[in-house]
Design a protein around this motif. Structure first.
Motif, mmCIF file in Angstrom:
data_model
loop_
_atom_site.group_PDB
_atom_site.id
_atom_site.type_symbol
_atom_site.label_atom_id
_atom_site.label_comp_id
_atom_site.label_asym_id
_atom_site.label_seq_id
_atom_site.Cartn_x
_atom_site.Cartn_y
_atom_site.Cartn_z
ATOM 1 N N LEU A 40 -32.435 -7.064 -7.315
ATOM 2 C CA LEU A 40 -33.563 -7.392 -7.666
ATOM 3 C C LEU A 40 -33.883 -8.368 -8.472
ATOM 4 N N LEU A 41 -34.632 -9.536 -8.169
ATOM 5 C CA LEU A 41 -34.993 -10.057 -8.748
ATOM 6 C C LEU A 41 -36.418 -10.679 -9.486
ATOM 7 N N ASP A 42 -37.069 -9.487 -10.109
ATOM 8 C CA ASP A 42 -38.693 -9.771 -10.193
ATOM 9 C C ASP A 42 -38.932 -9.341 -8.917
ATOM 10 N N ASN A 43 -38.213 -8.466 -8.075
ATOM 11 C CA ASN A 43 -38.447 -7.172 -7.214
ATOM 12 C C ASN A 43 -38.639 -7.345 -6.316
ATOM 13 N N GLU A 44 -37.541 -8.597 -5.919
ATOM 14 C CA GLU A 44 -37.520 -9.112 -4.993
ATOM 15 C C GLU A 44 -35.707 -8.952 -5.011
ATOM 16 N N LEU A 45 -35.509 -9.106 -3.334
ATOM 17 C CA LEU A 45 -34.536 -8.886 -3.276
ATOM 18 C C LEU A 45 -33.861 -10.051 -3.241
ATOM 19 N N GLU A 46 -32.488 -10.517 -3.730
ATOM 20 C CA GLU A 46 -31.487 -12.249 -3.790
ATOM 21 C C GLU A 46 -30.204 -11.216 -3.415
ATOM 22 N N ASN A 47 -29.727 -12.433 -3.428
ATOM 23 C CA ASN A 47 -28.615 -12.692 -2.701
ATOM 24 C C ASN A 47 -28.144 -14.142 -2.989
ATOM 25 N N ARG A 48 -27.968 -15.552 -3.558
ATOM 26 C CA ARG A 48 -27.639 -16.320 -3.815
ATOM 27 C C ARG A 48 -27.118 -16.382 -5.307
ATOM 28 N N ARG A 49 -25.327 -16.613 -5.264
ATOM 29 C CA ARG A 49 -25.344 -16.553 -6.589
ATOM 30 C C ARG A 49 -26.021 -17.492 -7.410
ATOM 31 N N GLY A 50 -26.326 -18.606 -6.865
ATOM 32 C CA GLY A 50 -26.513 -19.960 -7.479
ATOM 33 C C GLY A 50 -27.883 -20.041 -7.779
ATOM 34 N N LYS A 51 -28.509 -18.653 -8.167
ATOM 35 C CA LYS A 51 -29.988 -19.053 -8.272
ATOM 36 C C LYS A 51 -30.582 -19.093 -9.756
ATOM 37 N N LYS A 52 -31.334 -18.995 -9.731
ATOM 38 C CA LYS A 52 -31.917 -20.006 -11.814
ATOM 39 C C LYS A 52 -32.640 -19.225 -11.633
ATOM 40 N N LYS B 103 -21.658 -12.427 -14.552
ATOM 41 C CA LYS B 103 -20.436 -12.256 -15.232
ATOM 42 C C LYS B 103 -20.672 -12.004 -16.749
ATOM 43 N N HIS B 104 -21.924 -12.818 -17.541
ATOM 44 C CA HIS B 104 -21.978 -12.802 -18.650
ATOM 45 C C HIS B 104 -22.714 -11.195 -19.475
ATOM 46 N N VAL B 105 -22.691 -10.561 -18.389
ATOM 47 C CA VAL B 105 -23.480 -9.010 -18.689
ATOM 48 C C VAL B 105 -21.679 -7.656 -18.053
ATOM 49 N N ASN B 106 -20.102 -8.517 -17.273
ATOM 50 C CA ASN B 106 -19.482 -7.792 -17.167
ATOM 51 C C ASN B 106 -19.319 -7.040 -15.607
ATOM 52 N N ILE B 107 -20.485 -7.046 -15.208
ATOM 53 C CA ILE B 107 -20.392 -6.580 -14.149
ATOM 54 C C ILE B 107 -19.289 -7.010 -12.911
ATOM 55 N N ILE B 108 -19.196 -8.397 -13.068
ATOM 56 C CA ILE B 108 -17.550 -9.149 -12.267
ATOM 57 C C ILE B 108 -17.354 -9.768 -13.564
ATOM 58 N N SER B 109 -15.545 -9.939 -12.831
ATOM 59 C CA SER B 109 -14.347 -10.485 -13.351
ATOM 60 C C SER B 109 -14.897 -12.753 -13.331
ATOM 61 N N SER B 110 -14.783 -12.243 -12.508
ATOM 62 C CA SER B 110 -15.106 -13.766 -12.597
ATOM 63 C C SER B 110 -15.972 -14.632 -11.601
ATOM 64 N N GLY B 111 -16.427 -15.505 -11.696
ATOM 65 C CA GLY B 111 -17.853 -16.692 -10.919
ATOM 66 C C GLY B 111 -17.321 -16.532 -9.455
ATOM 67 N N GLY B 112 -16.115 -16.249 -9.249
ATOM 68 C CA GLY B 112 -15.734 -15.876 -7.209
ATOM 69 C C GLY B 112 -16.421 -15.071 -6.953
ATOM 70 N N VAL B 113 -15.688 -13.892 -7.808
ATOM 71 C CA VAL B 113 -16.175 -12.723 -7.021
ATOM 72 C C VAL B 113 -18.138 -12.361 -6.401
ATOM 73 N N ALA B 114 -18.874 -13.339 -7.292
ATOM 74 C CA ALA B 114 -20.515 -13.455 -7.385
ATOM 75 C C ALA B 114 -20.286 -13.078 -5.787
ATOM 76 N N LYS B 115 -20.173 -13.495 -4.759
ATOM 77 C CA LYS B 115 -20.405 -14.164 -3.715
ATOM 78 C C LYS B 115 -20.158 -11.938 -2.870
ATOM 79 N N HIS B 116 -19.235 -11.995 -3.336
ATOM 80 C CA HIS B 116 -18.514 -10.489 -2.559
ATOM 81 C C HIS B 116 -19.469 -10.061 -3.066
ATOM 82 N N PHE B 117 -19.771 -9.759 -4.293
ATOM 83 C CA PHE B 117 -20.607 -8.619 -4.882
ATOM 84 C C PHE B 117 -21.906 -8.492 -4.283
ATOM 85 N N LEU B 118 -22.225 -9.903 -4.163
ATOM 86 C CA LEU B 118 -24.278 -9.342 -3.343
ATOM 87 C C LEU B 118 -24.313 -9.670 -2.402
#
Length: 82
Positions: free
Chosen positions: A40-52, A19-34
């Motif tokens: 990739l988070l540090d070169n590893e596939l990541e699909n959890r919207r709550g990942k710190k 949301k911060h980098v304007n890829i999605i418009s709201s937090g609710g869209v994150a799950k669908h987007f992912l």
């Protein structure tokens, strides 16, 4: 394109980053987007919207960009900083 993202807290979640980098418009869209896009988070596939995501991490989204997470007090600030 590489972009530095400054955060003022200990971490940011993946959904908040999207949301911060304007890829999605709201937090609710994150799950669908992912579910539909490669992230990739540090070169590893990541699909959890709550990942710190902590300072020093790199998030790559093909077709969107590469985001380098830094703490706001970091000395390493570029012109592309958000």
């Amino acid at each position: 394109m590489k972009e530095t993202v400054l955060i003022d807290k200990e971490y940011i979640t993946l959904g908040q980053l999207l949301k911060h980098v304007n890829i999605i418009s709201s937090g609710g869209v994150a799950k669908h987007f992912l579910a539909e896009n490669t992230v990739l988070l540090d070169n590893e596939l990541e699909n959890r919207r709550g990942k710190k995501i902590f300072p020093g991490s790199i998030v790559e989204i093909p077709g969107e960009g590469t985001y380098i997470i830094q703490h706001e007090s970091s000395e390493d600030i570029s012109e592309e900083t958000r």
